[in-house]
Design an enzyme around this catalytic site. Structure first.
Site, PDB file in Angstrom:
ATOM      1  N   GLU A  47       1.909  -0.927   2.940  1.00 56.54           N
ATOM      2  CA  GLU A  47       0.978  -2.041   3.198  1.00 56.54           C
ATOM      3  C   GLU A  47       1.572  -3.163   4.058  1.00 56.54           C
ATOM      4  O   GLU A  47       1.032  -4.274   4.067  1.00 56.54           O
ATOM      5  CB  GLU A  47       0.399  -2.604   1.883  1.00 56.54           C
ATOM      6  CG  GLU A  47      -0.450  -1.606   1.085  1.00 56.54           C
ATOM      7  CD  GLU A  47      -1.892  -1.431   1.582  1.00 56.54           C
ATOM      8  OE1 GLU A  47      -2.383  -2.312   2.310  1.00 56.54           O
ATOM      9  OE2 GLU A  47      -2.512  -0.397   1.258  1.00 56.54           O
ATOM     10  N   HIS A  72      -2.314  -4.855  -7.405  1.00 56.30           N
ATOM     11  CA  HIS A  72      -3.513  -4.099  -7.769  1.00 56.30           C
ATOM     12  C   HIS A  72      -3.155  -2.881  -8.628  1.00 56.30           C
ATOM     13  O   HIS A  72      -1.996  -2.467  -8.668  1.00 56.30           O
ATOM     14  CB  HIS A  72      -4.218  -3.616  -6.497  1.00 56.30           C
ATOM     15  CG  HIS A  72      -4.481  -4.706  -5.494  1.00 56.30           C
ATOM     16  ND1 HIS A  72      -3.633  -4.963  -4.441  1.00 56.30           N
ATOM     17  CD2 HIS A  72      -5.490  -5.611  -5.413  1.00 56.30           C
ATOM     18  CE1 HIS A  72      -4.108  -5.983  -3.730  1.00 56.30           C
ATOM     19  NE2 HIS A  72      -5.233  -6.404  -4.306  1.00 56.30           N
ATOM     20  N   HIS A 128      -1.668   2.172   1.210  1.00 55.74           N
ATOM     21  CA  HIS A 128      -1.197   2.756  -0.051  1.00 55.74           C
ATOM     22  C   HIS A 128      -1.823   4.106  -0.388  1.00 55.74           C
ATOM     23  O   HIS A 128      -1.379   4.787  -1.316  1.00 55.74           O
ATOM     24  CB  HIS A 128      -1.398   1.759  -1.198  1.00 55.74           C
ATOM     25  CG  HIS A 128      -0.311   1.811  -2.226  1.00 55.74           C
ATOM     26  ND1 HIS A 128      -0.100   0.812  -3.154  1.00 55.74           N
ATOM     27  CD2 HIS A 128       0.638   2.762  -2.487  1.00 55.74           C
ATOM     28  CE1 HIS A 128       0.931   1.153  -3.938  1.00 55.74           C
ATOM     29  NE2 HIS A 128       1.383   2.326  -3.548  1.00 55.74           N
ATOM     30  N   HIS A 185      -7.199   3.250  -0.263  1.00 61.10           N
ATOM     31  CA  HIS A 185      -5.917   2.678  -0.725  1.00 61.10           C
ATOM     32  C   HIS A 185      -6.037   2.021  -2.103  1.00 61.10           C
ATOM     33  O   HIS A 185      -5.014   1.722  -2.728  1.00 61.10           O
ATOM     34  CB  HIS A 185      -5.325   1.690   0.299  1.00 61.10           C
ATOM     35  CG  HIS A 185      -5.923   0.316   0.286  1.00 61.10           C
ATOM     36  ND1 HIS A 185      -5.231  -0.803   0.705  1.00 61.10           N
ATOM     37  CD2 HIS A 185      -7.151  -0.119  -0.079  1.00 61.10           C
ATOM     38  CE1 HIS A 185      -6.023  -1.869   0.585  1.00 61.10           C
ATOM     39  NE2 HIS A 185      -7.172  -1.492   0.127  1.00 61.10           N
ATOM     40  N   ASP A 203      -4.851   0.078  -8.134  1.00 67.70           N
ATOM     41  CA  ASP A 203      -5.153   1.253  -7.309  1.00 67.70           C
ATOM     42  C   ASP A 203      -5.625   2.418  -8.166  1.00 67.70           C
ATOM     43  O   ASP A 203      -5.247   3.569  -7.955  1.00 67.70           O
ATOM     44  CB  ASP A 203      -3.956   1.619  -6.424  1.00 67.70           C
ATOM     45  CG  ASP A 203      -3.659   0.532  -5.395  1.00 67.70           C
ATOM     46  OD1 ASP A 203      -4.535  -0.335  -5.176  1.00 67.70           O
ATOM     47  OD2 ASP A 203      -2.559   0.538  -4.812  1.00 67.70           O
ATOM     48  N   ASP A 237       2.180  -6.202  -1.279  1.00 66.79           N
ATOM     49  CA  ASP A 237       1.320  -7.263  -1.820  1.00 66.79           C
ATOM     50  C   ASP A 237       1.602  -7.550  -3.296  1.00 66.79           C
ATOM     51  O   ASP A 237       1.032  -8.482  -3.875  1.00 66.79           O
ATOM     52  CB  ASP A 237      -0.172  -7.001  -1.538  1.00 66.79           C
ATOM     53  CG  ASP A 237      -0.779  -5.871  -2.359  1.00 66.79           C
ATOM     54  OD1 ASP A 237      -0.339  -5.600  -3.480  1.00 66.79           O
ATOM     55  OD2 ASP A 237      -1.756  -5.255  -1.840  1.00 66.79           O
ATOM     56  N   ASP A 273       4.117  -1.652  -3.187  1.00 67.59           N
ATOM     57  CA  ASP A 273       3.132  -2.258  -2.299  1.00 67.59           C
ATOM     58  C   ASP A 273       3.623  -3.688  -2.059  1.00 67.59           C
ATOM     59  O   ASP A 273       3.829  -4.446  -3.015  1.00 67.59           O
ATOM     60  CB  ASP A 273       1.778  -2.237  -3.028  1.00 67.59           C
ATOM     61  CG  ASP A 273       0.627  -2.771  -2.200  1.00 67.59           C
ATOM     62  OD1 ASP A 273       0.862  -3.636  -1.344  1.00 67.59           O
ATOM     63  OD2 ASP A 273      -0.512  -2.345  -2.457  1.00 67.59           O
ATOM     64  N   ASP A 285       2.810  -3.714  -7.608  1.00 68.09           N
ATOM     65  CA  ASP A 285       1.572  -3.952  -6.855  1.00 68.09           C
ATOM     66  C   ASP A 285       0.766  -5.082  -7.502  1.00 68.09           C
ATOM     67  O   ASP A 285       0.766  -5.230  -8.727  1.00 68.09           O
ATOM     68  CB  ASP A 285       0.748  -2.639  -6.897  1.00 68.09           C
ATOM     69  CG  ASP A 285      -0.283  -2.530  -5.793  1.00 68.09           C
ATOM     70  OD1 ASP A 285      -0.859  -3.557  -5.403  1.00 68.09           O
ATOM     71  OD2 ASP A 285      -0.525  -1.395  -5.332  1.00 68.09           O
TER      72      ASP A 285
END
Ligand SMILES: NC(=[NH2+])NCCC[C@H](N)C(=O)O
Ligand SMILES: [Mn+2]
Ligand SMILES: [Mn+2]
Length: 300
Positions: A272, A125, A100, A140, A127, A229, A227, A123
């Protein structure tokens, strides 16, 4: 959305610790991205991959809690130029990651073409780390912070300007793993976040409708940074930093369909995907299916 799409692969995995996402672009191509989008009557120009090369000895050093800083800067500088050219030519840039951290280069190349670029960050996350707040030193985990002008100077100034994005033009969707420093930044900057709590409570349709109306009037373009994830690991197992309790496959299709209806997205990246830990290319295939929905695919 524009009828011409230019694809750029970024085979880089140096922004995180598990090797393998450098093979993401190949896996996504193998899963049939070009054919899928051609069926939707887009003209596809696959521009191939950005050349990454092996990191030199000096590039491995991570003095500032920034692993592979030099290599990441080098790759993103190239990517920013390539993306800039695509947008200048009037094509829709579709970037295939890679980890990412490549969002730094994508946004550097896109944002200069807009007064008020919006960003949807799909995402698990945020980030939003910096070298000071990052628990891992992995870049990332930092691209969104960098894009709002917070982080190492060499990262911020990729593309020659900073910041790229205003915090009020960002919507994070699917968050369920945030570090302490990221939580502080989200509150401080007033970044809009739909965590899994809101997705469960409101439903994805409402979350996306609110996202669209939040961004519609104040932006003149919207970048989707997806992303994999963000999805639940059961639907997208081939990612380096999986987090349980994620967005489902069906919710993700709905999200993409609502974005397609809103005709709002002007650039996108899918990142990712790690084929080494994937199950028979499942995650790359999910990525391609979601691209189908994003670009207007419907059953009937
Ligand atoms: N793009 C990602 N998958 N980022 C994961 C980041 C994980 C963690 N917050 C970190 O900074 O290391
Ligand atoms: Mn993530
Ligand atoms: Mn991410």
């Amino acid at each position: 959305m524009k009828k011409k799409i230019s694809i750029i692969g970024v085979p880089m995995d140096l922004g995180q610790s598990r090797r393998g996402v450098d093979m993401g672009p190949s896996a996504i191509r193998y899963a049939g991205v070009v054919e899928r989008l051609e069926k939707l009557s887009y003209q596809i120009h696959d521009k191939g991959d950005i050349e990454i090369g092996r990191p030199g000895k000096d590039e491995e050093a991570s003095d500032d809690n920034l692993k592979y800083l030099k290599a990441v800067v080098k790759a993103n500088t190239k990517l920013a130029e390539a993306v800039d050219q695509v947008v200048s030519a009037g094509d829709f840039p579709l970037i295939l990651g890679g980890d990412h951290s490549i969002a730094i280069g994508t946004l550097a190349g896109v944002s200069k073409h807009y007064q008020n670029l919006g960003v949807i960050w799909y995402d698990a996350h945020g980030d939003l780390n910096t070298s000071e707040t990052s628990p891992s030193g992995n870049i990332h985990g930092m691209p969104l912070a960098v894009s709002i002008g917070i982080g190492h100077a060499d990262l911020k100034h990729i593309g020659g300007y900073s910041p790229k994005i205003k915090p009020e033009n960002i919507v994070i969707i699917g968050a369920r793993s945030l570090d302490d420093g990221e939580k502080i930044l989200i509150r401080e900057k007033g970044i809009k976040v739909f965590t899994m709590h809101e997705i469960d409570r409101m439903g994805m349709a409402k979350v996306m409708e609110e996202t669209v109306s939040y961004l519609k009037d104040k932006t003149d373009g919207v970048h989707l940074s997806l992303d994999l994830d963000g999805l639940d690991p059961s639907d997208a197992p081939g990612v380096g930093t999986p987090v349980l309790g994620g967005i489902s496959y069906r919710e993700s299709h709905l999200a993409m369909e609502i974005l397609a209806e809103a005709k709002m997205i002007t650039s996108a990246e899918f990142v990712e995907v790690n084929p080494i830990i994937d199950e028979r290319n499942k995650t790359a295939t999910v990525a391609v299916e979601l691209m189908g929905s994003l670009f207007g695919e419907r059953l009937l």
